[in-house]
Design an enzyme around this catalytic site. Structure first.
Site, PDB file in Angstrom:
ATOM      1  N   ILE A 182       3.676   2.808   2.608  1.00  0.00           N
ATOM      2  CA  ILE A 182       4.971   2.156   2.404  1.00  0.00           C
ATOM      3  C   ILE A 182       5.608   2.742   1.139  1.00  0.00           C
ATOM      4  O   ILE A 182       4.959   2.819   0.090  1.00  0.00           O
ATOM      5  CB  ILE A 182       4.792   0.628   2.261  1.00  0.00           C
ATOM      6  CG1 ILE A 182       4.269   0.049   3.579  1.00  0.00           C
ATOM      7  CG2 ILE A 182       6.100  -0.048   1.864  1.00  0.00           C
ATOM      8  CD1 ILE A 182       3.771  -1.368   3.483  1.00  0.00           C
ATOM      9  N   ASP A 232       0.863  -1.177   0.000  1.00  0.00           N
ATOM     10  CA  ASP A 232       0.000   0.000   0.000  1.00  0.00           C
ATOM     11  C   ASP A 232       0.906   1.236   0.000  1.00  0.00           C
ATOM     12  O   ASP A 232       1.552   1.544   1.006  1.00  0.00           O
ATOM     13  CB  ASP A 232      -0.880  -0.050   1.267  1.00  0.00           C
ATOM     14  CG  ASP A 232      -1.902   1.068   1.312  1.00  0.00           C
ATOM     15  OD1 ASP A 232      -1.683   2.106   0.665  1.00  0.00           O
ATOM     16  OD2 ASP A 232      -2.909   0.888   2.020  1.00  0.00           O
ATOM     17  N   HIS A 233       0.918   1.924  -1.138  1.00  0.00           N
ATOM     18  CA  HIS A 233       1.873   3.020  -1.300  1.00  0.00           C
ATOM     19  C   HIS A 233       1.482   4.251  -0.477  1.00  0.00           C
ATOM     20  O   HIS A 233       2.234   5.212  -0.388  1.00  0.00           O
ATOM     21  CB  HIS A 233       1.971   3.387  -2.789  1.00  0.00           C
ATOM     22  CG  HIS A 233       3.311   3.939  -3.187  1.00  0.00           C
ATOM     23  ND1 HIS A 233       4.267   4.353  -2.273  1.00  0.00           N
ATOM     24  CD2 HIS A 233       3.875   4.151  -4.404  1.00  0.00           C
ATOM     25  CE1 HIS A 233       5.334   4.792  -2.907  1.00  0.00           C
ATOM     26  NE2 HIS A 233       5.123   4.683  -4.207  1.00  0.00           N
ATOM     27  N   ARG A 234       0.294   4.208   0.174  1.00  0.00           N
ATOM     28  CA  ARG A 234      -0.039   5.333   1.047  1.00  0.00           C
ATOM     29  C   ARG A 234       0.902   5.373   2.237  1.00  0.00           C
ATOM     30  O   ARG A 234       1.241   6.427   2.739  1.00  0.00           O
ATOM     31  CB  ARG A 234      -1.487   5.197   1.563  1.00  0.00           C
ATOM     32  CG  ARG A 234      -2.521   5.505   0.514  1.00  0.00           C
ATOM     33  CD  ARG A 234      -3.904   5.251   1.048  1.00  0.00           C
ATOM     34  NE  ARG A 234      -4.094   3.858   1.439  1.00  0.00           N
ATOM     35  CZ  ARG A 234      -5.213   3.378   1.987  1.00  0.00           C
ATOM     36  NH1 ARG A 234      -6.228   4.174   2.211  1.00  0.00           N
ATOM     37  NH2 ARG A 234      -5.323   2.094   2.291  1.00  0.00           N
TER      38      ARG A 234
END
Ligand code: CAO
Length: 441
Positions: A415, A411-413
């Site tokens: 990580i 989850d690029h939010r």
């Protein structure tokens, strides 16, 4: 006075279910604890037992109906209920019902020896209805067969999957529909099939050619719903790397028999669980979730690992709890048990909840990499593809090494790419040198 019986709580975040089977009939005297209804929720079929003893005066639901928790399912005669209760526990009505996930959910296997006719069979016979498990009913729907018209070969009067298939075949040949594969729906693993053959259904003429339709099962609908929500709601990135597991392969050959003697199997997945837990301890963000409303990260100080399991009913993800407190041998035994339960639909609902990180190993089937969808509220998922012998340039020359492809969706939010790359590299290096972890046991 009439006493209403309502649908009890079914588990965390479950607000409704679909009536798979009504197990009693109006006029029937029911004992406390006797199953009244089979209900299908996201990923399991459970029996709802009675909390009272009494006589059923009204049934307010029917098979296939969606009902909310708290809805009235049936009504008992209170006077009779009280009379019967005198012989039962005085606290019966207050005891919360315990849901039993069905042991024979697939109903495919007819009993080898005739078993006594159970109350549900009696009840169904009394009201002229056919007795068939939810899976058999679904199979009948998929094959376009009216389950009530299927003759049973089972001594208890229950319609089996085989009965339905046989009936569908005879019906389809007489209706001029293409012949049906008799092994449709069985697990390809169990049958050794290379792939499942789609069932033949009534064909209609579509705009571009002939078509057939089938209703989506509850599991398929829920999977579709959750996958879409996760795919749309989470900005995914997938990071790929490879681990050299040549050493583990050798270790597996050496230690495998000892594991098998203990009823376990030293598999890549079992080792992965162990290694991933160690990685999660070092990279706690990967074992967290996001509380969007409060703008906080929630770090989990427990390690419950979801294991994606391929079943004939669809993808199921049982959760192996407290993996950090277990040895590889214990993990391996428990994982096999969970996968077997998933495949026979015996998983309890809470056995699929509370995961903090998921592993999805498709390597037993094949593939060189894939982009898994994160299982929210988790924030990362490790996909594993098939290990293959590859030439690797080591110490000035090429050497044949067993390389395991790893695909981490995150989850690029919360990580960042560099963190993901470090997490996967650490995991790969630990897989390359599993001795440390094994020696800790
Ligand atoms: N590379 C090479 N071989 C592999 C492998 C890999 N990554 N993973 C497993 N294998 C081998 C095993 O060693 C075993 O071989 P042997 O029988 O010769 O020992 C064989 O493949 C079958 O293994 P397995 O899959 O039964 O056992 P497992 O413990 O590794 O996996 C489980 C258990 C539950 C993860 C697996 O059975 C499964 O269901 N995988 C599918 C997961 C899935 O559907 N993911 C998709 C989710 S997204 O849609």
């Amino acid at each position: 006075m009439p006493t209403e019986f309502k649908l009890p709580e079914l588990g965390e975040n479950i607000t409704s279910g679909t009536i798979a089977r009504v197990l009693v009939a109006v006029g029937e005297t029911v004992a406390e604890g006797q199953p009244l209804i089979e209900i299908e929720t996201d990923k399991a079929v459970a029996e709802i037992p009675s909390t009272v003893a009494g006589t059923v005066t009204e049934i307010r639901v029917s098979e296939g109906q969606k009902v909310q928790v708290g809805a009235v399912l049936m009504v008992f005669d209170a006077a009779e209920a009280a009379a019967v209760r005198k012989t039962a526990s005085p606290t019966a009505a207050k005891t919360p019902p315990k849901l039993a996930v069905l042991e024979r959910a697939d109903g495919a296997a007819a009993p080898k020896t005739p078993s006594p006719v159970r109350a549900p069979e009696r009840a169904a016979a009394a009201r002229g209805a056919v007795v068939a498990s939810p899976t058999v009913r679904r199979l009948a729907r998929e094959l376009g067969v009216d389950v009530n018209a299927v003759p049973t070969s089972d001594p208890t009067g229950r319609v089996t999957a085989e009965d339905v298939r046989r009936f569908a075949e005879s019906a389809s040949s007489s209706m001029g529909i293409l012949p049906t594969e008799s092994n449709h729906g069985r697990d390809a693993r169990a049958t050794g099939q290379a792939g499942t053959t789609p069932p033949k259904r009534a064909l209609t003429e579509g705009k571009w050619g002939p078509e057939s339709r089938e209703a989506m099962t509850t599991i398929r609908s829920k999977t579709a719903e959750r996958m879409s929500a996760n795919w749309v709601g989470i900005p995914h990135v997938t990071h790929h790397d490879k681990a050299d597991i040549t050493g583990f392969d050798a270790l597996r050959k050496k230690c495998g028999p000892a594991f098998e003697a203990a009823g376990a199997k030293l598999t890549v997945t079992a080792l992965l669980v162990k290694v991933v837990v160690e990685a999660l301890k070092r990279f706690p963000k990967f074992n967290a979730s996001i509380d969007v409303e409060r703008g906080e990260l929630v770090f989990k100080h427990y390690y419950h690992i979801g294991i994606a399991a391929d079943t004939e009913h669809g993808l199921l993800v049982p959760v192996l709890r407290d993996a950090d407190k277990k040895t590889i041998r214990q993990i391996s035994v428990e994982m096999a048990q969970l996968a077997a339960k998933a495949r026979s639909r015996k998983l309890a609902l809470d056995e699929m909840q509370g995961g903090t990180f998921t592993i999805s190993n498709l390597g037993g089937i094949g593939g060189t990499g894939f982009t898994p969808i994160i299982n929210a509220p988790e924030v990362a998922l490790l996909g594993v593809s098939r290990a293959a012998i590859e030439p690797v340039f080591l110490n000035g020359q090429f050497a044949p090494r067993a390389m395991l492809p790893l695909s981490l969706s995150y989850d690029h939010r919360i990580i960042d790419g560099a963190e993901a790359a470090r997490f996967v590299r650490w995991t790969a290096e630990a897989l390359e040198q599993p001795w440390g972890l094994l020696l800790e046991e």
